[in-house]
Design an enzyme around this catalytic site. Structure first.
Site, mmCIF file in Angstrom:
data_model
loop_
_atom_site.group_PDB
_atom_site.id
_atom_site.type_symbol
_atom_site.label_atom_id
_atom_site.label_comp_id
_atom_site.label_asym_id
_atom_site.label_seq_id
_atom_site.Cartn_x
_atom_site.Cartn_y
_atom_site.Cartn_z
ATOM 1 N N GLY A 87 3.660 0.910 3.495
ATOM 2 C CA GLY A 87 2.185 0.416 4.153
ATOM 3 C C GLY A 87 2.439 -1.177 3.268
ATOM 4 O O GLY A 87 2.385 -2.213 2.556
ATOM 5 N N ALA A 134 1.817 3.751 1.294
ATOM 6 C CA ALA A 134 0.343 4.556 1.625
ATOM 7 C C ALA A 134 0.409 6.129 1.514
ATOM 8 O O ALA A 134 1.632 6.977 0.340
ATOM 9 C CB ALA A 134 -0.651 5.359 3.327
ATOM 10 N N GLU A 164 8.150 5.577 7.626
ATOM 11 C CA GLU A 164 7.377 6.630 8.525
ATOM 12 C C GLU A 164 7.920 7.462 9.264
ATOM 13 O O GLU A 164 7.400 8.276 9.838
ATOM 14 C CB GLU A 164 6.113 5.452 9.144
ATOM 15 C CG GLU A 164 5.376 4.956 8.124
ATOM 16 C CD GLU A 164 6.301 3.223 7.785
ATOM 17 O OE1 GLU A 164 4.880 2.500 6.896
ATOM 18 O OE2 GLU A 164 7.131 2.892 7.763
ATOM 19 N N GLU A 181 4.535 -3.280 4.813
ATOM 20 C CA GLU A 181 3.449 -4.386 5.595
ATOM 21 C C GLU A 181 2.948 -5.394 5.019
ATOM 22 O O GLU A 181 2.405 -5.719 5.473
ATOM 23 C CB GLU A 181 2.874 -2.984 6.137
ATOM 24 C CG GLU A 181 3.800 -1.939 6.926
ATOM 25 C CD GLU A 181 2.488 -1.008 7.852
ATOM 26 O OE1 GLU A 181 3.020 -0.784 8.979
ATOM 27 O OE2 GLU A 181 2.077 -0.279 7.247
#
Length: 258
Positions: free
Chosen positions: A108, A63, A131, A111
């Site tokens: 992300g 992100a 994270e 992910e």
């Protein structure tokens, strides 16, 4: 397609390339582009396989931290829900999805790679969910898809330490399925094989496995029964069985428009 995302279709394979240099960070524009692209692919009768690709240097590094750092509780809740939905749209595409990973696939980025059915990485690829080092946790499927892929104990170790995993270890963990000198070429080759196969049978495999993992074995077996019965109404079933009886196994050429 947009400044953040490009789609190129060759035959029955669509390559979705992230394009937000230098690290393909997931900002709001990227999220919208991913969601819109997945929706179009899901409705396409012409695309039978998808390749996710970040470029020659990086897959995606998560992100946009500058954007996240300014969010309030209410803002991050809505933003994260929307990003989850965008990623889930890729995970739920009816056709198989293959991720081609060069460089970093972090946060992300990893992910998004986890939404694929198969992952090919370069020897220099680095994957991870860092994270926790920001005082947060993955919010776009990392805690769920990672545990289902490599098991809860291994997933917790990666999630709790935030450490990065290089390609050889990622392969041994089952985090990636193949390490190749050119991940994009390898991913396209595999996607083309899948796209040439029996479309509805391959879709049924994906649905049975994915939904079966989230249910009891009894419910999974019921789904399997329903899916195999439905396949008996397809031209692919007619083609495959007729070819087997006539020529033996592995000789069928399926109608790619079926």
């Amino acid at each position: 397609m947009t400044e953040r995302l490009h789609v190129e279709t060759t035959g029955r394979v669509a390559t979705v390339r992230l394009d937000h240099p230098p690290l393909n960070a997931f900002d709001t524009e990227m999220r919208h582009a991913l969601a819109d692209t997945a929706a179009r692919l899901a409705d396409s009768d012409d695309v039978h396989a998808v390749v996710l690709y970040g470029g020659e240097k990086v897959f995606a590094a998560g992100a946009d931290i500058k954007q996240l750092a300014g969010f309030s509780f209410e803002e991050v809740l809505g933003w994260n829900r929307a990003l989850q939905k965008a990623f889930t749209r890729f995970a739920e595409l009816p056709m198989p999805v293959v991720a081609a990973i060069n460089g970093y696939a972090l946060g992300g980025g990893m992910e998004l790679a986890l939404t694929a059915d198969y992952r090919v990485a370069s020897a220099t690829a680095v994957l991870g969910q860092p994270e926790v080092l920001l005082g947060i946790i993955p919010g776009s499927g990392g805690t769920q898809r990672l545990a289902r892929l490599i098991g809860p104990s291994r997933a917790k170790e990666l999630l709790m330490t935030g450490r990065r995993v290089r390609a050889p270890e990622a392969l041994s963990l089952g985090l990636v399925d193949r390490v190749a000198p050119d991940p994009l070429a390898a991913a396209l080759e595999y996607a083309q094989v899948l796209a040439a196969g029996p479309r509805f049978a391959i879709q049924a495999v994906k649905e049975a496995v994915d939904h079966g993992l989230d249910s009891s074995i009894a419910a999974g077996l019921a789904l399997e029964r329903s899916l195999i019965a439905g396949l008996f109404a397809t031209r692919d079933r007619d083609t495959g069985m007729a070819s087997f009886l006539r020529d033996g196994p592995g000789k069928a050429t399926f109608d790619r428009d079926a």
